[in-house]
Design a protein around this motif. Structure first.
Motif, PDB file in Angstrom:
ATOM      1  N   GLY A   1      -5.393   5.835  -2.890  1.00 14.42           N
ATOM      2  CA  GLY A   1      -6.514   6.079  -1.983  1.00 14.42           C
ATOM      3  C   GLY A   1      -6.973   7.521  -2.072  1.00 14.42           C
ATOM      4  O   GLY A   1      -6.707   8.223  -3.051  1.00 14.42           O
ATOM      5  N   THR A   2      -7.665   7.974  -1.027  1.00 12.47           N
ATOM      6  CA  THR A   2      -8.241   9.313  -0.999  1.00 12.47           C
ATOM      7  C   THR A   2      -7.879   9.997   0.306  1.00 12.47           C
ATOM      8  O   THR A   2      -7.967   9.389   1.378  1.00 12.47           O
ATOM      9  CB  THR A   2      -9.777   9.235  -1.121  1.00 12.47           C
ATOM     10  OG1 THR A   2     -10.119   8.550  -2.326  1.00 12.47           O
ATOM     11  CG2 THR A   2     -10.391  10.624  -1.153  1.00 12.47           C
ATOM     12  N   ILE A   3      -7.469  11.262   0.217  1.00 11.36           N
ATOM     13  CA  ILE A   3      -7.245  12.066   1.420  1.00 11.36           C
ATOM     14  C   ILE A   3      -8.601  12.484   1.967  1.00 11.36           C
ATOM     15  O   ILE A   3      -9.406  13.105   1.264  1.00 11.36           O
ATOM     16  CB  ILE A   3      -6.391  13.308   1.111  1.00 11.36           C
ATOM     17  CG1 ILE A   3      -5.031  12.905   0.525  1.00 11.36           C
ATOM     18  CG2 ILE A   3      -6.213  14.148   2.377  1.00 11.36           C
ATOM     19  CD1 ILE A   3      -4.154  12.117   1.455  1.00 11.36           C
TER      20      ILE A   3
ATOM     21  N   ALA B   1      -1.924  14.223   7.371  1.00 13.27           N
ATOM     22  CA  ALA B   1      -2.939  13.792   6.406  1.00 13.27           C
ATOM     23  C   ALA B   1      -3.564  12.480   6.876  1.00 13.27           C
ATOM     24  O   ALA B   1      -2.885  11.630   7.453  1.00 13.27           O
ATOM     25  CB  ALA B   1      -2.315  13.611   5.024  1.00 13.27           C
ATOM     26  N   VAL B   2      -4.839  12.334   6.623  1.00 17.31           N
ATOM     27  CA  VAL B   2      -5.551  11.099   6.936  1.00 17.31           C
ATOM     28  C   VAL B   2      -6.182  10.594   5.638  1.00 17.31           C
ATOM     29  O   VAL B   2      -6.873  11.352   4.950  1.00 17.31           O
ATOM     30  CB  VAL B   2      -6.646  11.323   7.995  1.00 17.31           C
ATOM     31  CG1 VAL B   2      -7.341  10.010   8.334  1.00 17.31           C
ATOM     32  CG2 VAL B   2      -6.059  11.960   9.248  1.00 17.31           C
ATOM     33  N   ASP B   3      -5.932   9.324   5.279  1.00 20.47           N
ATOM     34  CA  ASP B   3      -6.549   8.794   4.062  1.00 20.47           C
ATOM     35  C   ASP B   3      -7.651   7.813   4.400  1.00 20.47           C
ATOM     36  O   ASP B   3      -7.957   7.559   5.573  1.00 20.47           O
ATOM     37  CB  ASP B   3      -5.497   8.191   3.118  1.00 20.47           C
ATOM     38  CG  ASP B   3      -5.016   6.813   3.556  1.00 20.47           C
ATOM     39  OD1 ASP B   3      -5.385   6.360   4.659  1.00 20.47           O
ATOM     40  OD2 ASP B   3      -4.260   6.191   2.795  1.00 20.47           O
ATOM     41  N   ASP B   4      -8.304   7.267   3.358  1.00 16.09           N
ATOM     42  CA  ASP B   4      -9.452   6.401   3.558  1.00 16.09           C
ATOM     43  C   ASP B   4      -9.097   5.051   4.154  1.00 16.09           C
ATOM     44  O   ASP B   4      -9.986   4.276   4.532  1.00 16.09           O
ATOM     45  CB  ASP B   4     -10.216   6.214   2.248  1.00 16.09           C
ATOM     46  CG  ASP B   4      -9.315   5.705   1.122  1.00 16.09           C
ATOM     47  OD1 ASP B   4      -8.076   5.816   1.249  1.00 16.09           O
ATOM     48  OD2 ASP B   4      -9.834   5.205   0.117  1.00 16.09           O
ATOM     49  N   GLU B   5      -7.800   4.731   4.256  1.00 15.68           N
ATOM     50  CA  GLU B   5      -7.369   3.503   4.916  1.00 15.68           C
ATOM     51  C   GLU B   5      -6.942   3.750   6.360  1.00 15.68           C
ATOM     52  O   GLU B   5      -6.561   2.826   7.068  1.00 15.68           O
ATOM     53  CB  GLU B   5      -6.202   2.879   4.140  1.00 15.68           C
ATOM     54  CG  GLU B   5      -6.572   2.381   2.754  1.00 15.68           C
ATOM     55  CD  GLU B   5      -7.435   1.141   2.795  1.00 15.68           C
ATOM     56  OE1 GLU B   5      -7.318   0.388   3.766  1.00 15.68           O
ATOM     57  OE2 GLU B   5      -8.234   0.935   1.861  1.00 15.68           O
ATOM     58  N   GLY B   6      -6.964   5.030   6.779  1.00 16.54           N
ATOM     59  CA  GLY B   6      -6.602   5.363   8.151  1.00 16.54           C
ATOM     60  C   GLY B   6      -5.138   5.669   8.368  1.00 16.54           C
ATOM     61  O   GLY B   6      -4.704   5.865   9.510  1.00 16.54           O
TER      62      GLY B   6
ATOM     63  N   ARG C   1       0.823  -1.202   0.000  1.00 19.98           N
ATOM     64  CA  ARG C   1       0.000   0.000   0.000  1.00 19.98           C
ATOM     65  C   ARG C   1       0.861   1.259   0.000  1.00 19.98           C
ATOM     66  O   ARG C   1       1.863   1.349   0.706  1.00 19.98           O
ATOM     67  CB  ARG C   1      -0.897   0.023   1.235  1.00 19.98           C
ATOM     68  CG  ARG C   1      -1.999  -1.009   1.241  1.00 19.98           C
ATOM     69  CD  ARG C   1      -3.160  -0.581   0.402  1.00 19.98           C
ATOM     70  NE  ARG C   1      -3.677   0.726   0.814  1.00 19.98           N
ATOM     71  CZ  ARG C   1      -4.613   1.392   0.169  1.00 19.98           C
ATOM     72  NH1 ARG C   1      -5.122   0.883  -0.937  1.00 19.98           N
ATOM     73  NH2 ARG C   1      -5.046   2.549   0.604  1.00 19.98           N
ATOM     74  N   ALA C   2       0.448   2.241  -0.820  1.00 21.07           N
ATOM     75  CA  ALA C   2       1.094   3.552  -0.779  1.00 21.07           C
ATOM     76  C   ALA C   2       0.545   4.330   0.409  1.00 21.07           C
ATOM     77  O   ALA C   2      -0.646   4.281   0.706  1.00 21.07           O
ATOM     78  CB  ALA C   2       0.836   4.321  -2.070  1.00 21.07           C
TER      79      ALA C   2
END
Length: 325
Positions: A173-175, A219-224, A140-141
């Motif tokens: 993913g998404t921020i 930053a927080v992404d959709d994977e946490g 995962r990135a």
């Protein structure tokens, strides 16, 4: 079988498990006679990548590390038949293990790049390649976050707006939001909507008290995942404060009178360089490097004046008092 050339016959064995094998041929003629050939001893080797695990929900993250482990099977696998195992990511050689113990070769793969990694383990006997195994592992990135503005060591004035501009990206993913951290503490509300394109976020401090600040973005992404940005240091200078002590609005002044024109001045982080006393647009007196903040004003002219005091500190910051009519 049918001869492939003259008296030459061939037979292709199906895939076999690792181990030791004795191969022998038996020939039959049309009279029912048969004869056995010499025996040829063969060894079959196998190698299997047993780590990293891709079957039990394991998650691997960019920049992390894992054991890259290959299990060896076959006769004499640990006593010299297999002399080395090479570990690859794609075509990039990562490590060569030439000290194989307990039929296992391994190393720690660190700073793993993101994406689908094609991991390969190749077993050798001297110059001869024996066998290899391939495993695809998804890594995962993690989001990338960077404070673009203000620059490090920027200086602001009390109550000036300070705009923190942040770039945050996520390759797979998404921020979902950006948090602002001041001096190690979550101090500001989250920002969840980009202001430019898909990756630029801003937070505006409408009022910020004097002091020194270390500012970081998370930053927080959709994977946490929650990576943090570079840290910038900013200084917010205290604006000098000034108010008139005398005269007051209730004082009745007379033409030609002598009065004390004084002020209270406060500056928490600087020295006062210049003080100016005004009656309307008339500069009554200017004092450089003042030792006190009052003057004796003699021979007051006739008229109506709004009295005010202006101060300038040694950083160049300027402020004026409320006027006294």
């Amino acid at each position: 079988s049918t001869p492939v050339s003259g008296n030459i016959n061939e037979y292709t064995l199906p895939p076999v498990h690792s181990g030791a094998y004795e191969i022998q041929a038996v020939a039959f003629d049309n009279d029912g006679y048969n004869v056995e050939s010499n025996i040829v001893n063969l060894s079959a080797y196998d190698i299997e990548i047993i780590s990293p695990d891709t079957e039990n929900g394991a998650v691997y993250v960019e920049g992390g590390q894992f054991f890259f482990t290959a299990s060896l099977t076959g006769p004499n696998a640990i006593i010299g038949q297999i002399t080395r195992v090479e570990f690859f990511d794609g075509n990039t050689l990562l490590f060569t293990d030439d000290e194989i113990e307990f039929a296992t070769a391994e190393f720690i793969y660190s700073n793993v790049p993101s994406g689908d990694r094609t991991l390969r383990a190749v077993a050798w006997n001297g110059p001869t390649k024996l066998v290899e195994d391939v495993k695809i592992v998804n890594v995962r990135a993690i989001p990338k976050v960077e404070i673009l503005a203000p620059s490090d060591q920027s200086v602001f004035v009390e109550n000036d707006p300070v705009t923190v501009r942040i770039r945050a990206t996520d390759a797979d993913g998404t921020i979902t939001k950006i948090r602002i951290i001041e001096s190690g503490f979550f101090a500001r509300d989250s920002v969840s909507t980009p202001v430019s394109g898909d990756d630029i976020f801003e937070y505006v401090y409408s009022e910020i008290a004097p002091g020194e600040y270390q500012i970081m973005a998370e930053a927080v992404d959709d994977e946490g995942y929650t990576p943090q940005s570079n840290t910038i240091n900013i200084t917010v200078l205290d604006q000098p404060k000034v108010s008139i002590n005398t005269p007051t609005a209730s004082d009745n002044l007379i033409e030609g009178q002598t009065i004390v024109f004084s002020a209270s001045v406060f500056d928490i982080d600087s020295e006062i360089d210049t003080v100016r006393f005004y009656a309307g647009d008339l500069l009554v007196r200017e004092i450089v490097n003042p030792e006190s903040f009052g003057i004796i004003w003699s021979d007051i002219p006739p008229g109506s004046f709004d009295l005010r005091v202006e101060v300038i500190d040694d950083t160049g910051l300027k402020n004026s008092s409320p006027s006294v009519p």
